[in-house]
Design a protein around this motif. Structure first.
Motif, PDB file in Angstrom:
ATOM      1  N   PRO A 292      11.058   2.715 -14.897  1.00  0.00           N
ATOM      2  CA  PRO A 292      11.697   3.955 -14.642  1.00  0.00           C
ATOM      3  C   PRO A 292      11.111   5.014 -15.231  1.00  0.00           C
ATOM      4  CG  PRO A 292      12.997   2.960 -16.710  1.00  0.00           C
ATOM      5  CD  PRO A 292      12.056   1.753 -15.709  1.00  0.00           C
ATOM      6  N   GLU A 293       9.937   4.873 -16.128  1.00  0.00           N
ATOM      7  CA  GLU A 293       9.098   5.737 -16.785  1.00  0.00           C
ATOM      8  C   GLU A 293       8.107   6.516 -15.581  1.00  0.00           C
ATOM      9  OE1 GLU A 293       6.281   6.613 -20.698  1.00  0.00           O
ATOM     10  OE2 GLU A 293       7.774   4.878 -20.572  1.00  0.00           O
ATOM     11  N   ILE A 294       7.704   5.410 -15.002  1.00  0.00           N
ATOM     12  CA  ILE A 294       6.468   5.590 -13.935  1.00  0.00           C
ATOM     13  C   ILE A 294       7.290   6.452 -12.878  1.00  0.00           C
ATOM     14  CG2 ILE A 294       5.091   4.492 -12.160  1.00  0.00           C
ATOM     15  CD1 ILE A 294       4.656   2.264 -14.019  1.00  0.00           C
ATOM     16  N   ALA A 295       8.408   5.966 -12.495  1.00  0.00           N
ATOM     17  CA  ALA A 295       9.186   6.810 -11.421  1.00  0.00           C
ATOM     18  C   ALA A 295       9.514   8.136 -11.732  1.00  0.00           C
ATOM     19  CB  ALA A 295      10.434   5.867 -10.883  1.00  0.00           C
ATOM     20  N   GLN A 296       9.865   8.378 -12.992  1.00  0.00           N
ATOM     21  CA  GLN A 296      10.204   9.719 -13.574  1.00  0.00           C
ATOM     22  C   GLN A 296       8.912  10.534 -13.254  1.00  0.00           C
ATOM     23  OE1 GLN A 296      12.732  10.405 -17.296  1.00  0.00           O
ATOM     24  NE2 GLN A 296      10.616  10.633 -17.997  1.00  0.00           N
ATOM     25  N   ASN A 297       7.568   9.982 -13.855  1.00  0.00           N
ATOM     26  CA  ASN A 297       6.565  10.763 -13.939  1.00  0.00           C
ATOM     27  C   ASN A 297       6.346  11.319 -12.406  1.00  0.00           C
ATOM     28  OD1 ASN A 297       6.274  10.715 -16.606  1.00  0.00           O
ATOM     29  ND2 ASN A 297       4.757   9.070 -16.686  1.00  0.00           N
ATOM     30  N   LEU A 298       6.244  10.353 -11.450  1.00  0.00           N
ATOM     31  CA  LEU A 298       6.124  10.571 -10.065  1.00  0.00           C
ATOM     32  C   LEU A 298       6.979  11.698  -9.469  1.00  0.00           C
ATOM     33  CD1 LEU A 298       6.006   7.073  -8.590  1.00  0.00           C
ATOM     34  CD2 LEU A 298       3.930   8.799  -9.085  1.00  0.00           C
ATOM     35  N   GLN A 299       8.210  11.869  -9.887  1.00  0.00           N
ATOM     36  CA  GLN A 299       9.139  12.828  -9.751  1.00  0.00           C
ATOM     37  C   GLN A 299       8.597  14.291 -10.369  1.00  0.00           C
ATOM     38  OE1 GLN A 299      13.253  12.060 -10.941  1.00  0.00           O
ATOM     39  NE2 GLN A 299      14.137  13.197  -8.966  1.00  0.00           N
ATOM     40  N   ARG A 300       8.333  14.294 -11.530  1.00  0.00           N
ATOM     41  CA  ARG A 300       7.551  15.565 -12.146  1.00  0.00           C
ATOM     42  C   ARG A 300       6.394  15.966 -11.501  1.00  0.00           C
ATOM     43  NH1 ARG A 300       7.976  13.025 -18.439  1.00  0.00           N
ATOM     44  NH2 ARG A 300      10.007  14.061 -18.888  1.00  0.00           N
ATOM     45  N   MET A 301       5.696  14.964 -10.970  1.00  0.00           N
ATOM     46  CA  MET A 301       4.403  15.511 -10.015  1.00  0.00           C
ATOM     47  C   MET A 301       4.974  15.996  -8.571  1.00  0.00           C
ATOM     48  SD  MET A 301       2.232  12.262 -10.411  1.00  0.00           S
ATOM     49  CE  MET A 301       2.262  11.280 -11.916  1.00  0.00           C
ATOM     50  N   GLY A 302       6.018  15.999  -8.192  1.00  0.00           N
ATOM     51  CA  GLY A 302       6.543  16.576  -7.160  1.00  0.00           C
ATOM     52  C   GLY A 302       7.249  15.584  -6.147  1.00  0.00           C
ATOM     53  N   ALA A 303       7.350  14.207  -6.414  1.00  0.00           N
ATOM     54  CA  ALA A 303       7.606  13.332  -5.453  1.00  0.00           C
ATOM     55  C   ALA A 303       9.200  13.515  -5.514  1.00  0.00           C
ATOM     56  CB  ALA A 303       7.355  12.025  -5.872  1.00  0.00           C
ATOM     57  N   THR A 304      10.277  13.482  -4.592  1.00  0.00           N
ATOM     58  CA  THR A 304      11.551  13.640  -4.369  1.00  0.00           C
ATOM     59  C   THR A 304      12.154  12.330  -4.726  1.00  0.00           C
ATOM     60  OG1 THR A 304      10.930  15.437  -2.452  1.00  0.00           O
ATOM     61  CG2 THR A 304      13.434  14.557  -2.900  1.00  0.00           C
ATOM     62  N   ASN A 305      12.085  11.372  -3.893  1.00  0.00           N
ATOM     63  CA  ASN A 305      12.723  10.033  -4.205  1.00  0.00           C
ATOM     64  C   ASN A 305      11.732   8.798  -4.475  1.00  0.00           C
ATOM     65  OD1 ASN A 305      15.501  10.794  -3.501  1.00  0.00           O
ATOM     66  ND2 ASN A 305      14.742  11.534  -1.649  1.00  0.00           N
ATOM     67  N   PRO A 306      10.963   9.153  -5.641  1.00  0.00           N
ATOM     68  CA  PRO A 306       9.992   7.712  -5.794  1.00  0.00           C
ATOM     69  C   PRO A 306      10.781   6.501  -6.018  1.00  0.00           C
ATOM     70  CG  PRO A 306      10.275   9.062  -7.667  1.00  0.00           C
ATOM     71  CD  PRO A 306      11.287   9.796  -6.643  1.00  0.00           C
ATOM     72  N   THR A 307      10.038   5.620  -5.304  1.00  0.00           N
ATOM     73  CA  THR A 307      10.378   4.246  -5.647  1.00  0.00           C
ATOM     74  C   THR A 307       9.134   3.215  -5.942  1.00  0.00           C
ATOM     75  OG1 THR A 307      10.018   3.569  -3.377  1.00  0.00           O
ATOM     76  CG2 THR A 307      12.312   4.221  -3.886  1.00  0.00           C
ATOM     77  N   VAL A 308       9.388   2.540  -6.771  1.00  0.00           N
ATOM     78  CA  VAL A 308       8.223   1.815  -7.807  1.00  0.00           C
ATOM     79  C   VAL A 308       8.475   0.214  -7.952  1.00  0.00           C
ATOM     80  CG1 VAL A 308       6.665   1.622  -9.603  1.00  0.00           C
ATOM     81  CG2 VAL A 308       7.685   4.047  -9.022  1.00  0.00           C
ATOM     82  N   SER A 309       7.629  -0.276  -7.425  1.00  0.00           N
ATOM     83  CA  SER A 309       7.604  -1.694  -7.682  1.00  0.00           C
ATOM     84  C   SER A 309       6.355  -2.039  -8.748  1.00  0.00           C
ATOM     85  CB  SER A 309       7.393  -2.381  -6.582  1.00  0.00           C
ATOM     86  OG  SER A 309       6.960  -4.133  -6.779  1.00  0.00           O
ATOM     87  N   PHE A 310       6.761  -2.573  -9.813  1.00  0.00           N
ATOM     88  CA  PHE A 310       6.010  -2.413 -10.974  1.00  0.00           C
ATOM     89  C   PHE A 310       5.757  -4.017 -11.464  1.00  0.00           C
ATOM     90  CE2 PHE A 310       5.199  -2.134 -15.652  1.00  0.00           C
ATOM     91  CZ  PHE A 310       3.738  -2.364 -15.820  1.00  0.00           C
ATOM     92  N   THR A 311       4.484  -4.671 -11.580  1.00  0.00           N
ATOM     93  CA  THR A 311       4.490  -5.805 -11.991  1.00  0.00           C
ATOM     94  C   THR A 311       3.445  -5.912 -13.321  1.00  0.00           C
ATOM     95  OG1 THR A 311       4.953  -7.030  -9.958  1.00  0.00           O
ATOM     96  CG2 THR A 311       3.940  -8.278 -11.503  1.00  0.00           C
ATOM     97  N   PRO A 312       3.577  -6.086 -14.433  1.00  0.00           N
ATOM     98  CA  PRO A 312       2.591  -6.208 -15.325  1.00  0.00           C
ATOM     99  C   PRO A 312       1.922  -7.556 -15.587  1.00  0.00           C
ATOM    100  CG  PRO A 312       4.674  -6.294 -16.475  1.00  0.00           C
ATOM    101  CD  PRO A 312       4.889  -6.254 -14.814  1.00  0.00           C
ATOM    102  N   LEU A 313       0.553  -7.851 -15.830  1.00  0.00           N
ATOM    103  CA  LEU A 313      -0.056  -9.188 -16.073  1.00  0.00           C
ATOM    104  C   LEU A 313      -0.606  -8.940 -17.358  1.00  0.00           C
ATOM    105  CD1 LEU A 313      -2.069  -9.356 -12.948  1.00  0.00           C
ATOM    106  CD2 LEU A 313       0.219 -10.011 -13.317  1.00  0.00           C
TER     107      LEU A 313
END
Length: 344
Positions: A210-231
């Motif tokens: 949700p933090e990545i999506a929140q940042n994309l929204q702060r950049m101007g993305a209206t309805n960001p969707t993120v699939s995140f996989t950490p290794l």
């Protein structure tokens, strides 16, 4: 002018990295050092590389021991910062390296962290749009997570230039073991990590999603969707984030994407667009506050691909925290922050 600084959580990896950088910062004087279970010991037992501070006693983490300083860094476990922060003066610059104040949405916090939302502080990623202005007018700062730092800075020029709209963003990021903290964990011992790469937090459940999506929204993305996989990979520090997203205009070329990144990074000290054809590697940024980025386009699937490398303990935590502190205190943003990595 010299500012007094206290560090809570001084015996952990983030606390140790803060102190390493602060020792080379000419605008601060290091004050009280605190921790939990290791209170009463000497710092040299936990951070032997910090020889000038080796004889410092580690005090218990309490508002009393942290009060009276100009700046307090909280390098504490998630959920532990709010109680301490509430007891500190509003005039004290408090910088939380944990997650307590990063998210704006209380529902997202409760979903991913399972506790009550403590609130939201100004976000300590200076390179995001309008953030420097905000950081220069606050005494409370929430330091970003290390994965969101890498992914957000990798994608920022693409969002702000309108190359992508922030939907269907896929981030796969490899991190060293220090990202999990210093507490003993069986799956992080050398016999388990050596020669091994593993995925974790798969399927949209990692707390940094949700933090990545929140940042994309702060950049101007209206309805960001993120699939995140950490290794998890067998190295002590570093993150390599590979980020892809569909192009808004399928005719966008790699050269046009590169031009947008070059323009966005032109005035940024720590955002480095690598020469064409050179791809980021974690060793190159180790112990530095720099972010190495490369970008291209995959025309077969009409997707932008951006790759970023950071040191998770420096730019991803302590370096980003000190960079934000410098802005809040009116000092030169680069003070005390290394631009170059170490090798080998």
């Amino acid at each position: 002018m010299t500012f007094s600084v206290a560090v809570a959580g001084c015996t952990g990896y983030a606390g140790g990295e803060l102190l390493r950088l602060l020792l080379g910062h000419h605008g601060v004087q290091i004050g009280n050092l605190t921790a939990g279970g290791s209170a009463g010991t000497l710092l040299g037992q936990h951070q032997p590389h910090l020889s000038p501070l080796a004889d410092r006693e580690v005090l218990p983490t309490s508002a009393e021991n942290l009060a009276g300083h100009d700046v307090v860094f909280l390098a504490l476990p998630h959920g532990a910062s709010a109680e301490i922060a509430a007891q500190l003066s509003e005039e004290t610059l408090v910088i939380d390296c944990g997650a307590d104040y990063r998210l704006e949405d209380p529902e997202a916090w409760e979903q991913f962290y399972g506790t009550d939302h403590a609130g939201t502080w100004p976000y300590g990623l200076p390179e995001l749009p309008e953030n420097r202005h905000t950081l220069g007018r606050t005494t409370r700062i929430a330091v970003p997570g290390c994965y969101p730092t890498s992914a957000s800075l990798a994608l920022m020029p693409a969002v702000t230039a309108g190359l992508i709209d922030g939907t269907d963003v896929v981030v796969v990021a490899a991190s060293g073991t220090s990202g999990a903290g210093k507490s003993s964990k069986p799956h992080l011992i050398g016999a388990e990590t050596a020669g091994n790469v593993s995925a974790y937090g798969v399927g949209g459940v990692h707390r940094h999603t949700p933090e990545i999506a929140q940042n994309l929204q702060r950049m101007g993305a209206t309805n960001p969707t993120v699939s995140f996989t950490p290794l998890l990979v067998p190295m002590s520090r570093g993150i390599l984030a590979t980020c892809t997203a569909p192009l808004k205009d399928p005719t966008t070329t790699a050269a046009q994407a590169r031009a947008a990144y070059a323009e966005a990074f032109a005035d940024e000290t720590y955002l480095n667009l690598l020469p064409e054809g050179v791809w980021p590697q974690t060793k190159a940024v180790q112990a530095s506050n720099r972010v190495d980025v490369q970008v291209t386009v995959d025309p077969a699937v009409n997707r932008l691909i951006a790759v970023a490398a950071i040191d998770n303990l420096t730019k991803g935590t302590a370096g980003g925290a000190i960079q934000s502190m410098n802005i809040a205190l009116g000092m030169a943003e680069q003070t005390g922050l290394p631009l170059y990595g170490v090798a080998p």
